[in-house]
Write a protein that holds these residues in place. Structure first.
Motif, PDB file in Angstrom:
ATOM      1  N   HIS A 294     -14.253  -6.773   5.062  1.00  0.00           N
ATOM      2  CA  HIS A 294     -13.565  -5.475   5.124  1.00  0.00           C
ATOM      3  C   HIS A 294     -12.816  -5.544   6.659  1.00  0.00           C
ATOM      4  N   ARG A 295     -13.366  -6.138   7.625  1.00  0.00           N
ATOM      5  CA  ARG A 295     -12.698  -6.096   9.129  1.00  0.00           C
ATOM      6  C   ARG A 295     -11.481  -7.078   9.089  1.00  0.00           C
ATOM      7  N   TRP A 296     -11.590  -8.234   8.368  1.00  0.00           N
ATOM      8  CA  TRP A 296     -10.373  -8.997   8.446  1.00  0.00           C
ATOM      9  C   TRP A 296      -9.282  -8.872   7.638  1.00  0.00           C
ATOM     10  N   LEU A 297      -9.595  -8.081   6.717  1.00  0.00           N
ATOM     11  CA  LEU A 297      -8.436  -7.752   5.558  1.00  0.00           C
ATOM     12  C   LEU A 297      -7.710  -6.528   6.218  1.00  0.00           C
TER      13      LEU A 297
ATOM     14  N   PHE B   1       0.766  -2.807   6.623  1.00  0.00           N
ATOM     15  CA  PHE B   1       1.330  -2.452   5.336  1.00  0.00           C
ATOM     16  C   PHE B   1       1.019  -1.382   4.756  1.00  0.00           C
ATOM     17  N   LEU B   2      -0.310  -0.956   4.874  1.00  0.00           N
ATOM     18  CA  LEU B   2      -0.862   0.455   4.509  1.00  0.00           C
ATOM     19  C   LEU B   2      -0.261   1.422   5.155  1.00  0.00           C
TER      20      LEU B   2
ATOM     21  N   GLY C 252      -1.870  -2.288  -2.499  1.00  0.00           N
ATOM     22  CA  GLY C 252      -2.529  -1.208  -3.114  1.00  0.00           C
ATOM     23  C   GLY C 252      -3.967  -1.939  -3.605  1.00  0.00           C
ATOM     24  N   PHE C 253      -4.089  -2.931  -3.930  1.00  0.00           N
ATOM     25  CA  PHE C 253      -5.526  -3.545  -4.171  1.00  0.00           C
ATOM     26  C   PHE C 253      -6.288  -3.364  -3.031  1.00  0.00           C
ATOM     27  N   ALA C 254      -5.624  -3.851  -1.720  1.00  0.00           N
ATOM     28  CA  ALA C 254      -6.519  -3.833  -0.508  1.00  0.00           C
ATOM     29  C   ALA C 254      -7.085  -2.396  -0.390  1.00  0.00           C
ATOM     30  N   MET C 255      -6.179  -1.334  -0.529  1.00  0.00           N
ATOM     31  CA  MET C 255      -6.674   0.091  -0.432  1.00  0.00           C
ATOM     32  C   MET C 255      -7.681   0.383  -1.307  1.00  0.00           C
ATOM     33  N   VAL C 256      -7.804  -0.013  -2.535  1.00  0.00           N
ATOM     34  CA  VAL C 256      -8.999   0.028  -3.384  1.00  0.00           C
ATOM     35  C   VAL C 256     -10.167  -0.754  -2.893  1.00  0.00           C
TER      36      VAL C 256
ATOM     37  N   GLY D 244     -15.846   0.290   2.200  1.00  0.00           N
ATOM     38  CA  GLY D 244     -16.181   1.387   3.035  1.00  0.00           C
ATOM     39  C   GLY D 244     -17.510   2.330   2.700  1.00  0.00           C
ATOM     40  N   LEU D 245     -17.224   2.566   1.465  1.00  0.00           N
ATOM     41  CA  LEU D 245     -18.274   3.333   1.004  1.00  0.00           C
ATOM     42  C   LEU D 245     -19.816   2.802   0.806  1.00  0.00           C
ATOM     43  N   TRP D 246     -19.622   1.247   0.421  1.00  0.00           N
ATOM     44  CA  TRP D 246     -20.759   0.382   0.269  1.00  0.00           C
ATOM     45  C   TRP D 246     -21.224   0.353   1.826  1.00  0.00           C
ATOM     46  N   LEU D 247     -20.491   0.357   2.745  1.00  0.00           N
ATOM     47  CA  LEU D 247     -21.160  -0.207   4.273  1.00  0.00           C
ATOM     48  C   LEU D 247     -21.440   1.233   4.372  1.00  0.00           C
ATOM     49  N   TYR D 248     -21.240   2.554   4.195  1.00  0.00           N
ATOM     50  CA  TYR D 248     -21.598   3.789   4.618  1.00  0.00           C
ATOM     51  C   TYR D 248     -22.892   3.928   3.894  1.00  0.00           C
ATOM     52  N   ILE D 249     -23.133   3.615   2.661  1.00  0.00           N
ATOM     53  CA  ILE D 249     -24.382   3.756   1.820  1.00  0.00           C
ATOM     54  C   ILE D 249     -25.291   2.902   2.707  1.00  0.00           C
TER      55      ILE D 249
END
Length: 126
Positions: free
Chosen positions: A5-8, A15-16, A93-97, A103-108
């Motif tokens: 998550h951090r490196w990407l 770009f995003l 776009g794939f990176a945003m997905v 991010g949701l997984w890390l939060y959970i």
């Protein structure tokens, strides 16, 4: 997962941001006020007559900010930069997905760890 998550995000963040800004501009520019169009010459015949059952938009006049929408779309999709730009836009776009799910997984995971240590789990931290 956190490492990816951090490196990407370091690579795709620029770009995003580009995609977000051009996307917002392509939606905002048509909302800008339009100056009064220049009067057309009376002898000029329209090249296309819109049928009555269609809703046709007039072609933007020079200086009309809505004329930028096509350019903004090409910048937004990466088409202005050729196949490499389209590939980067698609990968972004794939990176945003990926960022959304990771991010949701890390939060959970953080919420579960906090809930395991606390007597009363909360959705957000104080």
């Amino acid at each position: 997962m956190r490492k990816w998550h951090r490196w990407l995000s370091v690579f795709f963040g620029v770009f995003l941001l580009w995609i977000a800004v051009t996307g917002v501009l392509s939606q905002v520019v048509p909302l800008l006020p339009v100056s009064a169009p220049a009067p057309a010459a009376e002898t000029a015949k329209p090249a296309f007559v819109c049928p009555e059952d269609y809703t046709c938009r007039p072609k933007p006049q020079p200086g009309d900010p809505r004329a930028l929408v096509g350019t903004l779309h090409h910048l937004h999709s990466g088409e202005s930069f050729g196949p490499v730009g389209v590939a980067i836009a698609t990968l972004s776009g794939f990176a945003m997905v990926f960022f959304s799910f990771s991010g949701l997984w890390l939060y959970i995971q953080m919420w579960r760890n906090r809930a395991a240590r606390s007597a009363s789990p909360r959705w957000f931290w104080n």
